[in-house]
Design a protein around this motif. Structure first.
Motif, PDB file in Angstrom:
ATOM      1  N   PRO A 500       1.879  -0.249   2.029  1.00  0.00           N
ATOM      2  CA  PRO A 500       1.224   0.823   1.187  1.00  0.00           C
ATOM      3  C   PRO A 500       1.840   1.365   0.290  1.00  0.00           C
ATOM      4  CG  PRO A 500       0.756   0.700   3.719  1.00  0.00           C
ATOM      5  CD  PRO A 500       2.050  -0.353   3.530  1.00  0.00           C
ATOM      6  N   THR A 501       1.396   1.881  -0.762  1.00  0.00           N
ATOM      7  CA  THR A 501       1.668   2.450  -1.727  1.00  0.00           C
ATOM      8  C   THR A 501       2.499   3.646  -1.322  1.00  0.00           C
ATOM      9  OG1 THR A 501       0.208   1.735  -3.547  1.00  0.00           O
ATOM     10  CG2 THR A 501       1.540   3.423  -4.255  1.00  0.00           C
ATOM     11  N   GLU A 502       1.829   4.563  -0.880  1.00  0.00           N
ATOM     12  CA  GLU A 502       2.627   5.875  -0.619  1.00  0.00           C
ATOM     13  C   GLU A 502       3.822   5.518   0.367  1.00  0.00           C
ATOM     14  OE1 GLU A 502       2.548   8.994  -1.687  1.00  0.00           O
ATOM     15  OE2 GLU A 502       1.005   8.005  -3.239  1.00  0.00           O
ATOM     16  N   ALA A 503       3.993   4.681   1.245  1.00  0.00           N
ATOM     17  CA  ALA A 503       4.735   4.279   2.076  1.00  0.00           C
ATOM     18  C   ALA A 503       6.185   3.777   1.434  1.00  0.00           C
ATOM     19  CB  ALA A 503       4.326   3.450   3.288  1.00  0.00           C
ATOM     20  N   SER A 506       7.260   6.667  -1.408  1.00  0.00           N
ATOM     21  CA  SER A 506       7.609   7.775  -0.566  1.00  0.00           C
ATOM     22  C   SER A 506       8.798   7.692   0.404  1.00  0.00           C
ATOM     23  CB  SER A 506       6.621   8.669  -0.092  1.00  0.00           C
ATOM     24  OG  SER A 506       5.580   8.957  -0.822  1.00  0.00           O
ATOM     25  N   GLN A 507       8.871   6.607   1.032  1.00  0.00           N
ATOM     26  CA  GLN A 507      10.017   6.203   2.028  1.00  0.00           C
ATOM     27  C   GLN A 507      10.515   4.881   1.823  1.00  0.00           C
ATOM     28  OE1 GLN A 507       7.889   7.277   5.683  1.00  0.00           O
ATOM     29  NE2 GLN A 507       8.908   9.319   5.551  1.00  0.00           N
ATOM     30  N   PRO A 508      10.989   4.594   0.673  1.00  0.00           N
ATOM     31  CA  PRO A 508      11.581   3.207   0.525  1.00  0.00           C
ATOM     32  C   PRO A 508      12.768   2.944   1.426  1.00  0.00           C
ATOM     33  CG  PRO A 508      12.523   4.663  -1.384  1.00  0.00           C
ATOM     34  CD  PRO A 508      11.330   5.489  -0.392  1.00  0.00           C
ATOM     35  N   ASP A 525       9.371  12.001  -3.607  1.00  0.00           N
ATOM     36  CA  ASP A 525       8.299  12.699  -2.904  1.00  0.00           C
ATOM     37  C   ASP A 525       7.197  12.794  -3.916  1.00  0.00           C
ATOM     38  OD1 ASP A 525       9.420  14.498  -4.814  1.00  0.00           O
ATOM     39  OD2 ASP A 525       9.430  16.288  -3.557  1.00  0.00           O
ATOM     40  N   GLY A 526       7.322  12.354  -5.164  1.00  0.00           N
ATOM     41  CA  GLY A 526       6.107  12.096  -6.196  1.00  0.00           C
ATOM     42  C   GLY A 526       6.258  13.443  -7.217  1.00  0.00           C
TER      43      GLY A 526
END
Length: 537
Positions: A500-503, A506-508, A525-526
């Motif tokens: 998922p994009t945010e995962a 945000s947490q590579p 964190d964007g």
């Protein structure tokens, strides 16, 4: 005395005046940025400095080192171009000669303006390619433009422009086709050369983050006029014009609607690999592995973002999935329940209306000999032959309106439009077919920030309305964050990370993904980064 002085410049093509009473100066060693929407006159102004606008009528004055450009004979202009004033063009595929290798084209500049021999020029060419971040520079110097990725072609053109250490470098969207890590390297290189050679830089860009951290001053153009010019920090902190405020406020916003878990899979690939044969002499051949064991799925109405550096295999993957690659492709590809990897080319042809492509370079993908009506309507005429002339034209007009263009453009040709407008035409050509799957290969790379947001909104709206799936290739992680449901990270043809994009953003998990994020304008964190990241070795 200013290095470059432009006074009351106006440029007209026939009746329309596209640059109107523009005045500014550039000092030796200064970095001036010109920003504005597509069609605002930025590129025409820059091309005027080298008198490269065809069939243009000029008024006003352009002085370089105190000498009037507009009254110089053509022989003097040829000596000036590439030597004292060099230009990085926006579209490398059209600026590079397809019949000559990259190395020959760069060496030609050195031999012509520096007077060095062919062997010395060849050695210097490899050094220039290495400095601009092209791997295996000696081998790439022997490649033709079509054998390089879009980012690699752009870097080769940058190397050509910097070959003679010009006094003024005009950079028209110099990092448009480059991934984030190479963008940083190019900016560091330009900064280094600017300091060492006291080189002035006129940079045209829609990337406001780049402009903010690179330019000494910024000029804003709107509809052919220079509406505001100020030191960079002052303009970003206290813009005076409403149009400048609008540009600064334009950022990609998250657009995607959630996809239900039970939605059918539209596209799937298992253990996909692509290899290109490499000829070595008369009898020896080797192969280059562009993709290695790639597995993915894409649901109906979903967007899969594909990210990675130039040459990582992003575009090769997209072409292979749509059966458009010239490589040797192995593995299983299924589209809409059909095993397209096992089909003949003739059997795949009827499916083309359902899976379309928006290419990275809009000028190269639009025929210069056909009108906009013919270009946008070509696919419809082929796949829906039952449409009469009136229905076909109505569909074309509607497609143009959907991407923010107008019906009065039907009879015009691609060269009459800006880069951003050409990309919107390319998108309209695809959208009129209402396909189930669209491969978007850097679809917003040539668009200014405000038009980019309009196109992203349009793509998101069409996806919600028609349930289309997108394979979205981009080096702009802000765009991927705004548009993608899931992200796939490629490096050297291998999938390093997906989810998922945010995962992912945000947490590579993988160090390579962290490196991409560190080099981009957005932190993990964007939030916008406060400065340009250091070059990653």
């Amino acid at each position: 005395m200013s290095l470059l002085q432009i006074q009351n410049l106006s440029v007209a093509f026939g009746a329309p005046t596209v640059v109107d009473d523009v005045s500014f100066t550039i000092a030796a060693g200064e970095k001036l940025a010109i920003v504005g929407e597509s069609g605002s006159g930025k590129t025409v102004t820059a091309l005027s400095i080298l008198r490269l606008n065809q069939d243009a009528r000029y008024s006003g004055r352009i002085e370089f080192e105190g000498k009037d450009i507009l009254s110089r004979p053509e022989a003097a202009m040829r000596a000036l171009r590439g030597k004292d004033v060099a230009m990085i063009f926006q579209e490398p595929m059209t600026a590079l000669n397809p019949l000559f290798t990259i190395g020959n084209q760069i060496a030609e500049v050195l031999m012509l303006h520096e007077g060095i021999d062919a062997k010395s020029a060849a050695l210097r060419t490899v050094e220039l390619l290495e400095k601009t971040g092209i791997p295996e520079a000696a081998r790439r110097a022997l490649s033709y433009p079509h054998q390089l990725s879009g980012g690699q072609r752009q870097r080769a053109m940058i190397a050509m422009a910097l070959a003679c250490k010009p006094k003024l470098l005009i950079a028209d969207e110099p990092t448009t086709a480059l991934d984030v890590t190479i963008q940083v390297q190019i900016l560091e290189l330009l900064n280094q050369l600017q300091r060492e050679e006291n080189m002035a830089v006129l940079i045209i860009s829609h990337d406001l983050n780049l402009v903010r951290h690179f330019a000494d001053r910024v000029g804003v153009m709107e509809r052919g006029r220079l509406v505001e010019i100020a030191p960079t920090a002052e303009l970003f902190a206290n813009p005076r014009q409403p149009y400048t405020c609008q540009l600064l406020a334009s950022r990609p916003q998250r657009q995607v609607a959630p996809v239900a878990a039970d939605v059918p899979v539209l596209l799937a690939a298992q253990q996909l690999s692509c290899t290109f044969p490499i000829k070595q002499g008369w009898f020896r051949k080797s192969q280059f592995v562009a993709l290695d064991d790639v597995t993915l799925t894409l649901q109906q109405g979903e967007t899969l973002g594909i990210v990675g550096e130039s040459g990582s295999g992003k575009s090769t993957l997209g072409m292979a999935l749509l059966r458009l690659s010239s490589a040797v492709v192995e593995g299983n590809i299924q589209f809409d329940g059909q095993a397209v990897s096992a089909m003949s080319s003739a059997a795949v042809r009827p499916l083309r209306a359902k899976m379309q492509v928006v290419f990275q370079d809009p000028f190269a993908s639009l025929s210069p000999r056909r009108t906009i009506e013919q270009i946008v309507g070509e696919g419809l005429a082929l796949h829906q032959p039952q449409l009469d002339a009136a229905a076909l034209r109505a569909a074309v007009v509607n497609g143009l309106l959907e991407v923010g263009l107008s019906a009065d453009m039907l009879s015009r040709y691609p060269h009459e439009f800006s880069g951003g407008q050409r990309q919107r035409i390319a998108i309209a050509r695809v959208l009129v077919l209402k396909p189930e799957l669209i491969l978007l290969d850097e679809p917003t790379s040539s668009l200014d920030v405000s038009v980019q947001q309009q196109v992203l909104l349009l793509l998101a709206e069409l996806q919600r309305k028609y349930g289309m799936a997108y394979l979205f290739i981009s080096h702009d992680l802000a765009v991927i964050r705004a548009m993608a449901h899931r992200v796939l990270v490629l490096k050297d043809g291998k999938v390093l990370e997906s989810g998922p994009t945010e995962a992912v953003l945000s947490q590579p998990r993988h160090p390579y993904t962290k490196r991409l994020l560190a080099a981009s304008a957005y932190a993990v964190d964007g939030r916008a980064a406060t400065g340009l990241p250091a070059v990653v070795a």
